[in-house]
Scaffold this active site. Sequence first.
Site, PDB file in Angstrom:
ATOM      1  N   HIS A 138       1.682   0.196   4.234  1.00 58.38           N
ATOM      2  CA  HIS A 138       2.874   0.106   5.074  1.00 58.38           C
ATOM      3  C   HIS A 138       4.128  -0.053   4.231  1.00 58.38           C
ATOM      4  CE1 HIS A 138       0.121  -0.539   8.335  1.00 58.38           C
ATOM      5  NE2 HIS A 138      -0.315  -1.656   7.808  1.00 58.38           N
TER       6      HIS A 138
ATOM      7  N   HIS B 222      12.816  -7.694   2.242  1.00 58.43           N
ATOM      8  CA  HIS B 222      12.515  -8.934   2.971  1.00 58.43           C
ATOM      9  C   HIS B 222      11.810  -9.907   2.039  1.00 58.43           C
ATOM     10  CE1 HIS B 222      12.574  -6.619   7.038  1.00 58.43           C
ATOM     11  NE2 HIS B 222      13.778  -6.993   6.641  1.00 58.43           N
TER      12      HIS B 222
HETATM   13 ZN   LIG Z   1       9.644  -6.581   6.328  1.00 59.62          ZN
END
Ligand SMILES: [Zn+2]
Length: 258
Positions: free
Chosen positions: A97, A141
């Site tokens: 991902h 992130h």
């Molecule tokens: Zn993320």
Amino acid sequence: MKKIISLSLVAIAAMVLATGCTSHSENSEHGKSHEAHWGYEGKYSPSHWGEMKEEFAMCSQGKVQSPINIIPTEDIDLKALDFKYNTNSMDVVNNGHTVQVNILAGSTVNIAGTDYELKQFHFHTPSENNINGKAYPLEAHFVHAAKDGSLAVVAVMYEEGKENPIIEKIWSKFPLKANEKVSISLSANDIQAMLPSNKDYYKFMGSLTTPPCSENVKWNVFKTSMPISKEQVKQFFDTFEHANNRPIQNINGRSILQ
Ligand SMILES: [Zn+2]
């Protein structure tokens, strides 16, 4: 009851932090295995996540979901985030991902009196959050967990510009095949240097942007972006051959502080 809730939060956090993915396929050929569970295209795309598994119900039913279009609702004197990033990276994984760099224990950010330990950081292209309607080519992130399992994400936006040397270090190492992991040695200084020097930020509540879309995640998004070259964005995109951003979610009246 309280204990059960906090234990399950810890369990979810542990799953998410371990691999950025909550399920594994037995046959993981061609790097497409995770799409049997969830992905970004066709019948595995974000609009279907909520129906795929009971555990993913929040993806369609949650009211405090991420990402969002950040339009500040309140000007307050936000306390500075207190970063103590003083450990090196451990390894870098392509989980099918995204590309995720796992960090050795001991780096923290203090947010309003609570220490959150940095577990990993990973990337999305294009950005998941928007700022005042603007999307960016890449968003990082930095995922942190407190002792009670509650999560805080610090997000960095990247704007197209000059080549980014730390990104280059990561991109030159990360495995091109899904479910592969290699060691990578980013120093604590390298990791600190991924954050903008101006640390003004937006603060709001949200969720994980990937299944199980768990809520009560504290989001902190820097206002100042970092540079990345067009070629570096392309290299990331070409590895996955598709975007890996969840669409913008409803604000549902939540406060966005700056
Ligand atoms: Zn993320």
